[in-house]
Design an enzyme around this catalytic site. Sequence first.
Site, PDB file in Angstrom:
ATOM      1  N   ARG A  57       0.772  -1.174  -0.079  1.00  0.00           N
ATOM      2  CA  ARG A  57      -0.007   0.058   0.029  1.00  0.00           C
ATOM      3  C   ARG A  57       0.870   1.301   0.000  1.00  0.00           C
ATOM      4  O   ARG A  57       1.332   1.670   1.085  1.00  0.00           O
ATOM      5  CB  ARG A  57      -0.825  -0.022   1.020  1.00  0.00           C
ATOM      6  N   ASP A  59       2.069   5.138  -0.186  1.00  0.00           N
ATOM      7  CA  ASP A  59       1.502   6.470   0.244  1.00  0.00           C
ATOM      8  C   ASP A  59       1.127   7.535  -0.761  1.00  0.00           C
ATOM      9  O   ASP A  59       1.701   7.355  -1.844  1.00  0.00           O
ATOM     10  CB  ASP A  59       2.697   7.049   1.320  1.00  0.00           C
ATOM     11  N   TYR A 117      11.985  -1.588  -4.654  1.00  0.00           N
ATOM     12  CA  TYR A 117      11.795   0.030  -4.801  1.00  0.00           C
ATOM     13  C   TYR A 117      12.604   0.566  -5.637  1.00  0.00           C
ATOM     14  O   TYR A 117      13.985   0.148  -5.395  1.00  0.00           O
ATOM     15  CB  TYR A 117      11.443   0.494  -3.627  1.00  0.00           C
ATOM     16  N   ARG A 206      12.058   5.272   2.373  1.00  0.00           N
ATOM     17  CA  ARG A 206      12.208   6.617   2.472  1.00  0.00           C
ATOM     18  C   ARG A 206      13.193   7.257   3.742  1.00  0.00           C
ATOM     19  O   ARG A 206      13.842   8.053   3.625  1.00  0.00           O
ATOM     20  CB  ARG A 206      10.909   7.361   2.597  1.00  0.00           C
TER      21      ARG A 206
END
Lengths: 257, 257
Positions: A57, A59, A117, A206
């Site tokens: 999921r 952001d 990612y 992140r």
Amino acid sequence: MSPPLSEPIRYRLTVEYDGGAYCGWQRQKDCLTVQEVLEKGLRQLFGHPVELLCAGRTDKGVHATGQVAHFDAWQPRSPETIVRAVNALSPSTVAVLAATRVSTDFHARYSATYREYLYRLLDRRLVPSALDRDRVWCTPGRTLDAERMRQAGATLMGTHDFSAFRAAGCQAKHPIRTVQRLELLRRGEELHLIMGANAFLYHMVRNVVGTLVQVGQGRWSADRFQEVFQSLDRRNAGPTAPPQGLYLTRVEYPQSL
Amino acid sequence: MSPPLSEPIRYRLTVEYDGGAYCGWQRQKDCLTVQEVLEKGLRQLFGHPVELLCAGRTDKGVHATGQVAHFDAWQPRSPETIVRAVNALSPSTVAVLAATRVSTDFHARYSATYREYLYRLLDRRLVPSALDRDRVWCTPGRTLDAERMRQAGATLMGTHDFSAFRAAGCQAKHPIRTVQRLELLRRGEELHLIMGANAFLYHMVRNVVGTLVQVGQGRWSADRFQEVFQSLDRRNAGPTAPPQGLYLTRVEYPQSL
């Protein structure tokens, strides 16, 4: 329309989206999400409500080029029909890249064994990017030293407790993750960080990027990075990198599914 | 503020912009243009009206990563101040990449000896791009055969009459241009056409691309492409490729300037 089936058919979708156009993946009350627009398109195609579950999921602001999701349908449709119809019925900021019929044992989230990612950094010193302003993080101030970042990041490879890079609100049962890939590649003016693991904690990529940038800009040493990591304390790490540089690029599953 | 100079200082800017945010380069009455927003920023910085002249006036939707422009100022400012101030005063869809002081013999348009454009094609068969929807041309239908396009395009190299690829409304005095570079490169799912010439006719790159796509999709042969080119008649060529795939990437000047 043919009569509904006695058992549902499960389909797997591969999805690309521009995270800047959505309040993230998951359905919300007053804000457009990827889940909502795709479920709407699928409902129009299949003629019944559809629930779409995803691998990761993302952001608000985070992009995907390889998000995976599954849903159950009570009408058979060819994969090509699903791709064409849902793309025609959805905004241009989301695209279904592929659809395949899968076993009902397949679960986009729980069956996934690996997620990857990409984080795009742009380190022009003075100038933001006019063309990629919503696609990269323009790191302010100093030039990034990729070699220093590589040295520091290497300590993340393998199975560790990633509490130092775990955001508040993380719902994972434990903070142990196995990082299988961590690469930093120069791509013209950009620096691309590619990170792959069995799974990720909330904001983990992140937070790693925000901390590695401290190293790349010469503020922190690789040793300090390692100390932060081993402290298991989020308060010691760097700031969370902004969402627009992050892309969910790949999700892998056991071949048997 | 220091008193105005007796002679103006000429500055050269290198500019990047997202063409989708503007009605092209050139100032217009009821539509936002790149020239207008940059002139506004420069006026605020220098305290007097500024006219900004560019190397290649791009159309609505066409991007630039290396547009060049010049202006005259009656106040001295450091190049770094110009870059910082104009970027701070302008929308995020345009960025001044560099500023340099140049001789008043320098003219962004008339001194330029070479211009280079990039055209980005994406030939996913069924699926448009959610992330690059305003950055590439998603060619519909068939896969592009880059080798066929290369063979056909090779005939454009050198000095020729480019009337077959000249749009109505072109203000050039004659249709002779010298193409010095024409390359087609595979970049993942994309095909990049790079075209460099002393100068270009109106819509020349987009008309070449639209016609080469006919060849790449197998509709036209390389021989037919050559016949179209030699016919000097725009009506024989393919459709004009859409603006969002086109980027002005580079402009060159004599070293003496």
